[in-house]
Design an enzyme around this catalytic site. Structure first.
Site, PDB file in Angstrom:
ATOM      1  N   ARG A 225       0.866  -0.825  -0.111  1.00  0.00           N
ATOM      2  CA  ARG A 225       0.096  -0.355  -0.260  1.00  0.00           C
ATOM      3  C   ARG A 225       0.879   1.493   0.263  1.00  0.00           C
ATOM      4  NH1 ARG A 225      -1.850  -0.730   5.530  1.00  0.00           N
ATOM      5  NH2 ARG A 225       0.113  -0.683   6.668  1.00  0.00           N
TER       6      ARG A 225
ATOM      7  N   HIS B 131      13.749  -2.337   5.780  1.00  0.00           N
ATOM      8  CA  HIS B 131      12.965  -3.831   6.663  1.00  0.00           C
ATOM      9  C   HIS B 131      11.982  -3.403   7.213  1.00  0.00           C
ATOM     10  CE1 HIS B 131      13.718  -8.048   8.706  1.00  0.00           C
ATOM     11  NE2 HIS B 131      12.513  -7.688   7.936  1.00  0.00           N
ATOM     12  N   ASP B 132      10.770  -3.816   6.980  1.00  0.00           N
ATOM     13  CA  ASP B 132       9.763  -3.519   7.733  1.00  0.00           C
ATOM     14  C   ASP B 132       9.824  -3.693   9.125  1.00  0.00           C
ATOM     15  OD1 ASP B 132       9.056  -6.368   7.360  1.00  0.00           O
ATOM     16  OD2 ASP B 132       7.746  -6.533   5.944  1.00  0.00           O
ATOM     17  N   THR B 133      10.767  -4.809   9.359  1.00  0.00           N
ATOM     18  CA  THR B 133      10.785  -4.515  11.005  1.00  0.00           C
ATOM     19  C   THR B 133      11.325  -3.679  11.632  1.00  0.00           C
ATOM     20  OG1 THR B 133      10.196  -7.446  10.820  1.00  0.00           O
ATOM     21  CG2 THR B 133      10.790  -6.489  12.785  1.00  0.00           C
TER      22      THR B 133
ATOM     23  N   ASN C 199      12.159 -15.247  14.783  1.00  0.00           N
ATOM     24  CA  ASN C 199      10.888 -15.498  13.852  1.00  0.00           C
ATOM     25  C   ASN C 199      10.418 -16.498  14.750  1.00  0.00           C
ATOM     26  OD1 ASN C 199       8.875 -15.448  12.205  1.00  0.00           O
ATOM     27  ND2 ASN C 199      10.504 -15.359  10.488  1.00  0.00           N
TER      28      ASN C 199
END
Length: 504
Positions: free
Chosen positions: A34, A256-258, A320
């Site tokens: 998005r 990095h989205d994290t 993770n």
């Protein structure tokens, strides 16, 4: 390299100069993406407006699983064009653009700037055969002592080892590839570089000796760029295509989205009594601590913890583990059988069941594949010697109990390995809306859980841009106070219930 400076110590916010400015966040995951507009106020926090959504996913091309990057880039441009239209319609200007995506994967670009092929996906199995040859040259202990990266067969280092001819090519990680095609600047953002297996966790630089040992050029990746620094401004053709001034900068965020999500954890270490833990909860769960330095011990390697770079040079020390993929796959199976329970009602029914039911090891690779998850979970319970009814509420409760127990185990390991004591657990992402999971996490960890915000990744993206532009100032503690000012947060206190250990 263009640098937009900020004062990481102060907390004063300039006024006037950035009135009417908004920030465009391109936020892409492995299944969807998005483009959002973020508006920042030090008093009321950050508000987000989604202006464009689009699907993403792997496709089979030439016998391999790849990303349709051409289509992905077209969607990014369409989203920026919509963002420009929306902002202009409200009398606002887009001050900058920031990009975050998943980690590890890359595209190969030639000297003329052409993408030579659609990038491989980490889901492709090609790197499996490269693991042993890489480890013959660089043993796992040595790799971990330098990079601090957990072993995953799809880490960039193993993917690159499968490439045949890299002469004249450069590797650009996915968010950096998008930034390159927007600006023409070749850089590698540091938080994503730290997921490659070729990044020195202490020096904060490329581990060039590893590149050399694998026969890779030292300049295979472009130079590093830090969150808050600018790649450059839009190429004239891109600016015209999206309807923005060519002076619009593309700013490196925690790509990095994290890294962006952790930057938006609304922690207050003074109020919360010291260190905090975080759970970035969604399809997968990333559970860990924010540290000033990496933990590179053999015990940490054996526990499969990873040390990844965060915003402002912090270390995301995490593991993770399984996530809400288990529940979403169960829902998909039930829907195919003609049963589509309302999620709120399903979680309510699961919450009404007594504590102490059967659990699974949510980390087991057995659950990665998407086929008939309810029966897989029941079979895993049977292997423990227990039984689980073929009932959606019971299966849902098993998933929630198992995830909470996994979070508690991981937190205990992180505290021990990093020699830290955690006062509170922050749950961000989609899982923060799951009241049952949050309460069970509080019960299992025996610590308060603060849930929210849901849109942590986009919030972190926007705030790093805003700080780079001078619209806000201060280090991560101050940015997090801005997040907390505008976020809807809920606190869960641990109930006085016995905590049942997971039966694996």
């Amino acid at each position: 390299m263009n640098t937009l400076s900020h004062d990481i110590d102060g907390a004063d916010t300039p006024s006037g100069a950035f009135a009417g400015s908004v920030f465009a966040a391109v936020d892409i995951g492995a299944s969807s993406g998005r483009v959002m507009l973020g508006r920042v106020s030090p008093e009321s926090g950050v508000s987000l407006e989604t202006v464009h959504r689009f699907p993403n996913g792997v496709v089979e091309i030439d016998g391999g699983l790849r990303w349709n990057f051409d289509a992905l880039l077209a969607e990014v441009l369409a989203g920026l064009r919509t963002a420009a239209t929306v902002a202009a319609g409200q009398g606002e200007r887009i001050a900058s653009i920031g990009i975050d995506t998943w980690a590890v994967d890359y595209g190969l670009v030639d000297a003329a700037g052409n993408l030579v092929a659609q990038p491989f996906s980490y889901r492709d199995d090609r790197s499996r055969a490269a693991v042993e040859p890489v480890h013959r040259k660089l043993d796992p202990e040595r790799l971990y002592a330098t990079t601090g990266l957990q072993f995953l067969q799809f880490n960039t280092i193993y993917q690159l080892a499968t490439e045949k001819d890299l002469d004249g090519l450069q590797a650009l990680l996915i968010p950096d590839l998008i930034a390159f095609l927007l600006t023409g600047a070749r850089r590698t953002e540091a938080t994503n570089a730290s997921t490659t297996g070729l990044f020195d966790a202490v020096a904060g630089e490329w581990a060039t000796e590893f590149l050399a040992a694998l026969g890779l050029r030292k300049d295979l990746f472009p130079p590093l760029i830090q969150p808050g620094e600018a790649f450059g401004t839009l190429l004239p053709a891109i600016a015209e295509a999206v309807g923005l001034p060519s002076s619009t900068p593309v700013v490196a965020v925690g790509s990095h989205d994290t890294a962006s999500a952790v930057a938006a954890v609304p922690a207050d270490t003074d109020a919360d009594g010291g260190d905090f833990a975080y759970v970035s909860s969604g399809t997968w769960s990333l559970v860990g601590l924010e540290l000033p330095n990496p933990v590179l011990t053999e015990a940490s390697r054996e526990a499969n913890f990873t040390n990844e770079r965060g915003v402002d040079g912090t270390v995301r020390y995490l593991r993770n583990i399984g996530g809400l993929w288990l529940l979403s796959e169960c829902q998909r199976t039930w829907a195919s059988e003609g049963f589509q329970p309302d999620l709120v009602a399903l979680l309510g029914a699961a919450a009404a069941l007594p504590a102490g039911g059967p659990q699974i090891n949510a980390d087991d690779p057995y659950f990665i594949a998407p086929d008939n998850m309810p029966e897989r979970i029941r079979a895993a319970v049977r292997r423990t010697g227990a039984l689980l009814p073929n009932d959606p509420a019971a299966i849902t409760r098993c998933i929630m109990d198992s995830l909470a127990a996994g979070y508690a185990r991981t937190l205990a390991d992180a505290e021990r390995l990093a020699d830290r004591s955690v006062g509170v657990v922050h749950v961000v992402g989609g899982g923060s809306q799951n009241a049952l999971l949050c309460q069970l996490t509080a019960d299992a960890t025996r610590r308060p859980v603060i849930a929210g915000p849901v849109e942590a990744t986009a919030l972190g993206n926007v705030l790093v841009q805003a700080r780079a532009a001078g619209a806000v100032a201060g280090g991560l503690p101050h940015l997090r106070r801005i997040i907390a000012a505008g976020a809807s947060l809920h606190r869960y206190e641990p109930l006085d219930l016995p905590v049942t250990a997971s039966r694996n």
